[in-house]
Enzyme design. Structure first.
Site, PDB file in Angstrom:
ATOM      1  N   ASP A   1       0.908  -1.448  -0.044  1.00 51.67           N
ATOM      2  CA  ASP A   1      -0.107  -0.076   0.052  1.00 51.67           C
ATOM      3  C   ASP A   1       1.029   1.215  -0.079  1.00 51.67           C
ATOM      4  O   ASP A   1       2.334   1.079   0.446  1.00 51.67           O
ATOM      5  CB  ASP A   1      -0.820   0.028   1.169  1.00 51.67           C
ATOM      6  CG  ASP A   1      -1.522   1.360   1.592  1.00 51.67           C
ATOM      7  OD1 ASP A   1      -2.193   1.680   0.687  1.00 51.67           O
ATOM      8  OD2 ASP A   1      -1.478   1.750   2.828  1.00 51.67           O
TER       9      ASP A   1
ATOM     10  N   ASP B   1      -0.286   5.147   0.709  1.00 48.07           N
ATOM     11  CA  ASP B   1      -0.304   6.103   1.914  1.00 48.07           C
ATOM     12  C   ASP B   1      -0.224   5.459   3.300  1.00 48.07           C
ATOM     13  O   ASP B   1      -1.323   4.518   3.530  1.00 48.07           O
ATOM     14  CB  ASP B   1      -1.724   6.822   1.750  1.00 48.07           C
ATOM     15  CG  ASP B   1      -1.874   7.712   0.342  1.00 48.07           C
ATOM     16  OD1 ASP B   1      -1.052   8.397   0.168  1.00 48.07           O
ATOM     17  OD2 ASP B   1      -2.751   7.477  -0.273  1.00 48.07           O
TER      18      ASP B   1
HETATM   19 MG   LIG Z   1      -2.845   3.038   3.588  1.00 48.44          MG
END
Ligand SMILES: [Mg+2]
Length: 220
Positions: free
Chosen positions: A11, A13
């Site tokens: 992932d 962010d």
């Molecule tokens: Mg995230």
């Protein structure tokens, strides 16, 4: 020890980069545009991770067209430069090279539009470490399922990747991984409240990026 051909999805962010500064600045602009009071620190934290539309609806109580107006104001600020206010988490710059030295294949699966993700990764000098960057489209057509779709695209793009695993910092990352039968390593250095990742079903939660290689080595 090697991770031969292992596919490791990250992932973006909250996991690779601390997106809070740019997200906070863009949220402030959008909230001001909507005539709402200055956001609290807790409200700003809640905007990191979930789809933008959900953030404005649940955290600020917007509905209907107001959500769309807030998203437009947010995206204008974000695309104009706030997105690049997202430094890598401590320990992240060293991690990709370390995993690749053990023959892992790395890709990014994010609920963020892929073109934004590419710009952020390039800005912090990490873009070249990833074999692919898979994200959402700007039209929001697959809202609520962005990470599921991005993970599917990453898996399809790397059919030789063995025992794929996703490293993510919020419950929706764990759910997105589980939909595909992937185990999830919880990025405990991210903004999730304590216990969220374990409760969502993360196979293991690690406190720092330096602990990721060892966590990978013990997962099936
Ligand atoms: Mg995230």
């Amino acid at each position: 020890m090697g991770l031969s051909q292992r596919l490791v999805l990250f992932d973006l962010d909250g996991t690779l980069v601390d997106s809070a500064p740019g997200i906070g600045a863009s949220t402030r602009v959008a909230v001001a545009e909507m005539g709402l009071p200055e956001p609290t620190p807790a409200q700003l934290r809640a905007m990191v991770g979930p789809p933008l539309q959900d953030g404005f609806a649940t955290t600020f109580g917007l509905c209907g067209d107001d959500v769309d107006r807030a998203v437009l104001a947010y995206r204008a600020c974000y695309a104009a430069g706030a997105m690049l206010d997202a430094p890598p988490h401590p320990g992240i710059p060293e991690l990709p090279a370390q995993l690749r030295a053990e023959a892992a294949t790395l890709a990014v699966a994010t609920s963020k539009p892929a073109e934004f993700a590419v710009q952020i990764l390039a800005h912090v000098g990490l873009f070249g470490q990833f074999a692919g960057v898979h994200g959402a489209t700007l039209d929001g057509a697959v809202r609520h399922k962005e990470l599921v779709v991005a993970a599917a695209a990453a898996l399809a793009a790397h059919p030789d990747g063995e025992r794929p695993v996703l490293v993510g910092d919020r419950a929706q990352d764990v759910f997105g991984a589980l939909v595909h039968g992937l185990q999830c390593i919880g990025a405990g250095w991210g903004p999730a409240p304590g216990g969220e990742l374990a409760a969502a079903g993360a196979a293991v939660v690690v406190a720092t990026p330096a602990e990721v290689p060892a966590a990978l080595a013990v997962l099936r």
